[in-house]
Design a protein around this motif. Structure first.
Motif, PDB file in Angstrom:
ATOM      1  N   ARG A   2       2.961  -2.697  58.736  1.00  0.00           N
ATOM      2  CA  ARG A   2       2.792  -1.639  57.740  1.00  0.00           C
ATOM      3  C   ARG A   2       3.634  -1.951  56.507  1.00  0.00           C
ATOM      4  NH1 ARG A   2       2.941   4.156  61.028  1.00  0.00           N
ATOM      5  NH2 ARG A   2       0.992   3.841  62.213  1.00  0.00           N
ATOM      6  N   VAL A   3       3.051  -1.685  55.352  1.00  0.00           N
ATOM      7  CA  VAL A   3       3.733  -1.939  54.088  1.00  0.00           C
ATOM      8  C   VAL A   3       3.768  -0.634  53.301  1.00  0.00           C
ATOM      9  CG1 VAL A   3       3.755  -3.297  51.975  1.00  0.00           C
ATOM     10  CG2 VAL A   3       2.880  -4.311  54.087  1.00  0.00           C
ATOM     11  N   TYR A   4       4.947  -0.308  52.770  1.00  0.00           N
ATOM     12  CA  TYR A   4       5.139   0.919  52.004  1.00  0.00           C
ATOM     13  C   TYR A   4       5.494   0.572  50.559  1.00  0.00           C
ATOM     14  CZ  TYR A   4       5.547   2.950  56.676  1.00  0.00           C
ATOM     15  OH  TYR A   4       5.321   3.317  57.977  1.00  0.00           O
ATOM     16  N   ARG A   5       5.519   1.569  49.722  1.00  0.00           N
ATOM     17  CA  ARG A   5       6.009   1.361  48.367  1.00  0.00           C
ATOM     18  C   ARG A   5       7.525   1.142  48.419  1.00  0.00           C
ATOM     19  NH1 ARG A   5       1.992   1.958  44.958  1.00  0.00           N
ATOM     20  NH2 ARG A   5       0.286   3.381  45.433  1.00  0.00           N
ATOM     21  N   ARG A  80       6.282   8.784  52.858  1.00  0.00           N
ATOM     22  CA  ARG A  80       6.327   7.431  53.421  1.00  0.00           C
ATOM     23  C   ARG A  80       4.981   7.035  54.032  1.00  0.00           C
ATOM     24  NH1 ARG A  80       9.327   3.797  51.898  1.00  0.00           N
ATOM     25  NH2 ARG A  80       9.724   2.845  53.930  1.00  0.00           N
ATOM     26  N   HIS A  81       3.932   7.132  53.234  1.00  0.00           N
ATOM     27  CA  HIS A  81       2.596   6.758  53.697  1.00  0.00           C
ATOM     28  C   HIS A  81       2.373   5.281  53.388  1.00  0.00           C
ATOM     29  CE1 HIS A  81      -1.533   7.510  54.920  1.00  0.00           C
ATOM     30  NE2 HIS A  81      -1.924   6.770  53.889  1.00  0.00           N
ATOM     31  N   PRO A  82       1.891   4.487  54.348  1.00  0.00           N
ATOM     32  CA  PRO A  82       1.702   3.049  54.089  1.00  0.00           C
ATOM     33  C   PRO A  82       0.613   2.801  53.059  1.00  0.00           C
ATOM     34  CG  PRO A  82       0.766   3.658  56.216  1.00  0.00           C
ATOM     35  CD  PRO A  82       1.517   4.860  55.730  1.00  0.00           C
ATOM     36  N   VAL A  83       0.841   1.779  52.240  1.00  0.00           N
ATOM     37  CA  VAL A  83      -0.173   1.367  51.270  1.00  0.00           C
ATOM     38  C   VAL A  83      -1.042   0.254  51.838  1.00  0.00           C
ATOM     39  CG1 VAL A  83       1.104   2.099  49.239  1.00  0.00           C
ATOM     40  CG2 VAL A  83       1.521  -0.163  50.191  1.00  0.00           C
ATOM     41  N   VAL A  84      -0.533  -0.461  52.834  1.00  0.00           N
ATOM     42  CA  VAL A  84      -1.295  -1.504  53.532  1.00  0.00           C
ATOM     43  C   VAL A  84      -0.913  -1.460  55.001  1.00  0.00           C
ATOM     44  CG1 VAL A  84      -1.704  -3.975  53.811  1.00  0.00           C
ATOM     45  CG2 VAL A  84      -1.435  -3.028  51.527  1.00  0.00           C
ATOM     46  N   GLU A  85      -1.908  -1.607  55.872  1.00  0.00           N
ATOM     47  CA  GLU A  85      -1.644  -1.634  57.318  1.00  0.00           C
ATOM     48  C   GLU A  85      -2.632  -2.593  57.981  1.00  0.00           C
ATOM     49  OE1 GLU A  85      -1.213   1.346  61.190  1.00  0.00           O
ATOM     50  OE2 GLU A  85      -1.736   2.153  59.216  1.00  0.00           O
ATOM     51  N   LEU A  86      -2.097  -3.454  58.831  1.00  0.00           N
ATOM     52  CA  LEU A  86      -2.928  -4.375  59.611  1.00  0.00           C
ATOM     53  C   LEU A  86      -3.086  -3.823  61.013  1.00  0.00           C
ATOM     54  CD1 LEU A  86      -1.308  -7.788  58.579  1.00  0.00           C
ATOM     55  CD2 LEU A  86      -3.050  -6.462  57.383  1.00  0.00           C
ATOM     56  N   SER A 114      -3.046 -14.421  48.164  1.00  0.00           N
ATOM     57  CA  SER A 114      -2.197 -13.727  47.199  1.00  0.00           C
ATOM     58  C   SER A 114      -2.140 -14.537  45.915  1.00  0.00           C
ATOM     59  CB  SER A 114      -0.791 -13.516  47.763  1.00  0.00           C
ATOM     60  OG  SER A 114      -0.160 -14.766  48.000  1.00  0.00           O
ATOM     61  N   ASP A 115      -1.763 -13.869  44.832  1.00  0.00           N
ATOM     62  CA  ASP A 115      -1.687 -14.535  43.537  1.00  0.00           C
ATOM     63  C   ASP A 115      -0.828 -13.689  42.607  1.00  0.00           C
ATOM     64  OD1 ASP A 115      -2.083 -16.325  41.540  1.00  0.00           O
ATOM     65  OD2 ASP A 115      -4.204 -15.876  41.211  1.00  0.00           O
ATOM     66  N   VAL A 116      -0.422 -14.290  41.498  1.00  0.00           N
ATOM     67  CA  VAL A 116       0.283 -13.580  40.430  1.00  0.00           C
ATOM     68  C   VAL A 116      -0.702 -13.449  39.275  1.00  0.00           C
ATOM     69  CG1 VAL A 116       2.232 -13.577  38.854  1.00  0.00           C
ATOM     70  CG2 VAL A 116       2.503 -14.496  41.160  1.00  0.00           C
ATOM     71  N   ILE A 117      -1.042 -12.206  38.932  1.00  0.00           N
ATOM     72  CA  ILE A 117      -2.054 -11.954  37.913  1.00  0.00           C
ATOM     73  C   ILE A 117      -1.412 -11.348  36.667  1.00  0.00           C
ATOM     74  CG2 ILE A 117      -3.860 -11.632  39.644  1.00  0.00           C
ATOM     75  CD1 ILE A 117      -3.587  -8.621  39.218  1.00  0.00           C
ATOM     76  N   THR A 118      -2.152 -11.352  35.579  1.00  0.00           N
ATOM     77  CA  THR A 118      -1.695 -10.763  34.319  1.00  0.00           C
ATOM     78  C   THR A 118      -2.320  -9.392  34.147  1.00  0.00           C
ATOM     79  OG1 THR A 118      -1.510 -12.957  33.314  1.00  0.00           O
ATOM     80  CG2 THR A 118      -1.581 -11.068  31.826  1.00  0.00           C
ATOM     81  N   ASP A 119      -1.480  -8.389  33.937  1.00  0.00           N
ATOM     82  CA  ASP A 119      -1.971  -7.037  33.736  1.00  0.00           C
ATOM     83  C   ASP A 119      -2.752  -6.967  32.427  1.00  0.00           C
ATOM     84  OD1 ASP A 119      -1.829  -4.117  32.771  1.00  0.00           O
ATOM     85  OD2 ASP A 119      -1.059  -3.960  34.822  1.00  0.00           O
ATOM     86  N   ARG A 120      -3.959  -6.416  32.494  1.00  0.00           N
ATOM     87  CA  ARG A 120      -4.814  -6.397  31.311  1.00  0.00           C
ATOM     88  C   ARG A 120      -4.379  -5.358  30.283  1.00  0.00           C
ATOM     89  NH1 ARG A 120     -10.404  -3.755  33.751  1.00  0.00           N
ATOM     90  NH2 ARG A 120      -9.461  -1.908  34.728  1.00  0.00           N
ATOM     91  N   TYR A 121      -3.467  -4.457  30.670  1.00  0.00           N
ATOM     92  CA  TYR A 121      -3.040  -3.412  29.742  1.00  0.00           C
ATOM     93  C   TYR A 121      -1.765  -3.798  28.982  1.00  0.00           C
ATOM     94  CZ  TYR A 121      -6.424  -0.574  32.259  1.00  0.00           C
ATOM     95  OH  TYR A 121      -7.572  -0.097  32.823  1.00  0.00           O
ATOM     96  N   ASP A 122      -0.738  -4.254  29.703  1.00  0.00           N
ATOM     97  CA  ASP A 122       0.524  -4.574  29.039  1.00  0.00           C
ATOM     98  C   ASP A 122       0.881  -6.053  29.083  1.00  0.00           C
ATOM     99  OD1 ASP A 122       1.210  -4.926  31.672  1.00  0.00           O
ATOM    100  OD2 ASP A 122       2.596  -3.242  31.780  1.00  0.00           O
ATOM    101  N   THR A 165       2.645 -12.203  49.176  1.00  0.00           N
ATOM    102  CA  THR A 165       2.460 -13.463  49.908  1.00  0.00           C
ATOM    103  C   THR A 165       2.692 -13.265  51.398  1.00  0.00           C
ATOM    104  OG1 THR A 165       3.202 -14.702  47.970  1.00  0.00           O
ATOM    105  CG2 THR A 165       3.223 -15.848  50.081  1.00  0.00           C
ATOM    106  N   GLU A 166       3.726 -12.511  51.744  1.00  0.00           N
ATOM    107  CA  GLU A 166       4.026 -12.244  53.156  1.00  0.00           C
ATOM    108  C   GLU A 166       2.911 -11.434  53.805  1.00  0.00           C
ATOM    109  OE1 GLU A 166       7.493 -10.022  55.840  1.00  0.00           O
ATOM    110  OE2 GLU A 166       7.725 -10.258  53.671  1.00  0.00           O
ATOM    111  N   VAL A 167       2.404 -10.448  53.077  1.00  0.00           N
ATOM    112  CA  VAL A 167       1.303  -9.637  53.606  1.00  0.00           C
ATOM    113  C   VAL A 167       0.056 -10.495  53.804  1.00  0.00           C
ATOM    114  CG1 VAL A 167      -0.177  -7.642  53.166  1.00  0.00           C
ATOM    115  CG2 VAL A 167       2.231  -7.573  52.510  1.00  0.00           C
ATOM    116  N   ALA A 168      -0.221 -11.396  52.861  1.00  0.00           N
ATOM    117  CA  ALA A 168      -1.398 -12.260  52.968  1.00  0.00           C
ATOM    118  C   ALA A 168      -1.300 -13.180  54.180  1.00  0.00           C
ATOM    119  CB  ALA A 168      -1.551 -13.079  51.685  1.00  0.00           C
ATOM    120  N   LEU A 169      -0.117 -13.741  54.433  1.00  0.00           N
ATOM    121  CA  LEU A 169       0.048 -14.616  55.599  1.00  0.00           C
ATOM    122  C   LEU A 169      -0.173 -13.852  56.902  1.00  0.00           C
ATOM    123  CD1 LEU A 169       3.156 -16.713  54.485  1.00  0.00           C
ATOM    124  CD2 LEU A 169       0.788 -17.479  54.654  1.00  0.00           C
ATOM    125  N   SER A 170       0.351 -12.643  56.988  1.00  0.00           N
ATOM    126  CA  SER A 170       0.141 -11.828  58.188  1.00  0.00           C
ATOM    127  C   SER A 170      -1.326 -11.465  58.353  1.00  0.00           C
ATOM    128  CB  SER A 170       1.000 -10.558  58.119  1.00  0.00           C
ATOM    129  OG  SER A 170       2.377 -10.866  58.063  1.00  0.00           O
TER     130      SER A 170
END
Length: 220
Positions: A2-5, A80-86, A114-122, A165-170
Motif C-alpha cells: 500500500r502506498v499513501y500520500r 490515511r487512504h491509500p493512493v495505490v494498492e497491489l 516508471s518515468d520522470v515526466i514534465t508537468d504541462r502546466y508549470d 520506481t519502487e512501486v513499479a518494481l513491486s
C-alpha cells in the motif's frame, strides 16, 4: 503493498495554508507587515478606499486557498487512504472522479513502469507510474491525478510515500506472479499411463519355460 500520500508533504501543505491565512488577516485587518490604506487623518481617502477593497479581495482569496490547503492536509493525514494498492485482484489507483478507487485487473495490464515526466502546466519534473493497459473498461476517460498517453495510463506519483520506481518494481513482480499462476492453471493436471499389457507381452517373449523334465535334460 500500500502506498499513501507523503505525510511530510501533507504537513508542508498545511503549514503553507496556515501562512496564507495569517497573511490574509494581516492584509485585511492587522497591517503588521502590509501597508494600510491611505487615510487623511482618520478618514480613508478615495485612493485608500480602493486599496481597502483590493485588500479585502486579496485577503478573501488567500483565506480560501489557505483553508483548502489546511483542510485537505488534515483530512488526508487523518483518513490515511491509500493512493495505490497491489492485491490479488489487480492494481488499485485512486484516480476516479466519482469513486476514488479504480482497480485494474492484472489480466488487463500489459506492463508497468516508471518515468520522470514534465508537468504541462508549470514545467516541473514529476515522478510518474506508467501502466500500459490492454482493456480500458472501468477506467475513467479523464482520471484525476493521471492522464492517458495512448494506451498508457500516466499516474502522478510525486507526492507518494514511496518512489514510483519502487512501486513499479513491486507491480512488475505481482504481474509476473499472476501470469505464472494463469499459465499453471491452463496446463491442467499431468497425464500418466502404464502400458501393462504390452510390458507383460514383451516379458513373456524374453523368458522361455521348458515344457517337461525331458526337455530340460536335453538342454543340459
Amino acid at each position: 503493498m500500500r502506498v499513501y500520500r507523503s505525510p511530510l508533504r501533507l504537513f508542508a501543505f498545511g503549514l503553507i495554508g496556515v501562512a496564507l491565512i495569517l497573511v490574509s488577516v494581516d492584509i485585511m485587518f492587522g497591517y503588521w507587515l502590509s501597508t494600510p490604506p491611505e487615510t487623511s487623518g482618520t478618514i480613508l481617502t478615495t485612493r485608500g478606499q480602493a486599496q481597502q477593497r483590493a485588500d479585502i479581495v486579496w485577503g478573501a482569496a488567500l483565506i480560501g486557498m489557505g483553508t483548502l490547503l489546511v483542510g485537505g492536509a488534515v483530512v488526508e493525514l487523518v483518513r490515511r487512504h491509500p493512493v495505490v494498492e497491489l492485491s490479488q485482484d489487480g492494481l488499485m489507483v485512486a484516480i476516479g472522479s466519482h469513486e476514488s478507487d479504480v482497480t485494474i485487473p492484472w489480466a488487463h495490464i500489459r506492463s508497468v513502469g516508471s518515468d520522470v515526466i514534465t508537468d504541462r502546466y508549470d514545467g516541473s519534473r514529476r515522478n510518474a507510474l506508467l501502466v500500459d493497459v490492454a482493456d480500458r473498461d472501468g477506467i475513467p476517460e479523464h482520471p484525476i491525478g493521471a492522464a492517458w498517453r495512448g494506451t498508457e495510463l500516466v499516474v502522478d506519483g510525486q507526492d507518494w510515500s514511496r518512489r514510483a520506481t519502487e512501486v513499479a518494481l513491486s507491480a512488475q513482480g505481482a504481474l509476473g506472479h499472476h501470469r505464472r499462476v494463469e499459465e499453471i492453471k491452463a496446463m491442467g493436471p499431468p497425464s500418466v499411463t502404464w502400458d501393462t499389457d504390452e510390458d507383460r507381452a514383451e516379458a513373456a517373449e524374453e523368458v522361455t519355460v521348458p515344457a517337461s523334465v525331458d526337455e530340460m535334460e536335453e538342454n543340459e
